[in-house]
Design a protein around this motif. Structure first.
Motif: not given
Length: 246
Positions: A46, A49, A53, A62, A65, A110, A122, A132, A135-136, A139
């Motif tokens: 995290e 990330a 980010l 993220l 998720t 996701a 979120s 959001v 990005v999810r 990934a």
């Protein structure tokens, strides 16, 4: 407001108060949910990330998720591992046939409503819901693509089959995400993605006499990309910010 409307409104308020448990403080429950999600100290992944980010909140969204949690990743590895063993035993490219469906399920999950404990939180961040989700999605897609490529390489599949499923996987994932965002249900997204892939395989079987036609026929690549673009437009429309809000 007319007298009848006032009576109706008072009646609805009284019904709502009557149906609400008197011993439940919804405000404290919500604070408890927020504390449970955000109290955990960031782990190495995290923190990395967050640096990439440049947003600790986006990094937390993220790593929470659902389809990136350890249990889901292990399940994905098990499914693709079984496909690898089946390919080694029979010579049929099961990994190429399974990977798009597995990725579609991960992409659908996701999307947050109903399956993500951090979804409401979120939505309250300064980062937009669309960012959001983007990005999810990237990934999840990247992880599934990497796992699929590793499984294909381990199974010794032909080069055209090894990479041929990446484009149809993109189209199937876009379909799953579009269905999930429009219906606001991850389960609907999974059903749409898996059903779309099964129909594609059956169509290839009927047209060319083999299931692998869906991942080896180069003539299908442009239709796959066009379909992906259409689904992406649907996702952008479904996740747009309502007019009059910021």
């Amino acid at each position: 407001m007319t007298g009848g409307d006032e009576v109706t409104g008072d009646r609805e308020d009284s019904v709502g108060r009557a149906s609400r448990p008197r011993d439940v403080d919804l405000g404290r429950v919500w604070i408890g949910v927020a504390a449970d999600v955000w109290r955990r100290r960031p782990g190495p992944l995290e923190r990395l990330a967050g640096q990439v980010l440049r947003s600790p909140g986006l990094a937390r969204a993220l790593v929470t998720t659902p389809s990136l949690l350890l249990g889901w990743v292990i399940a994905t590895v098990v499914v693709l591992g079984a496909g690898t063993l089946a390919t080694l035993g029979t010579g049929a490219p099961y990994v190429a046939l399974l990977a798009p469906a597995v990725a579609a399920a991960g992409i659908a999950y996701a999307y947050g409503p109903g399956i993500d404990p951090a979804w409401e939180l979120s939505c309250s961040m300064a980062v937009s819901d669309r960012m959001v989700l983007l990005v999810r999605t990237l990934a999840v897609f990247g992880l599934n693509a990497a796992l699929g490529l590793a499984a294909s390489a381990a199974s010794g599949a032909a080069m055209t089959v090894t990479f041929g499923w990446l484009v149809p996987m993109t189209a199937v994932c876009a379909l799953a995400l579009a269905a999930a965002t429009v219906a606001q249900s991850a389960n609907v997204g999974v059903a749409a993605g898996v059903a779309g892939w099964v129909i594609t395989l059956m169509s290839g079987q009927a047209a060319a006499g083999r299931l692998t036609a869906a991942v080896t026929d180069s003539a299908l690549m442009l239709p796959y990309l066009a379909f992906t673009a259409c689904c992406a437009a649907i996702v952008l429309f479904a996740t747009r910010t309502p007019r009059g809000t910021s």
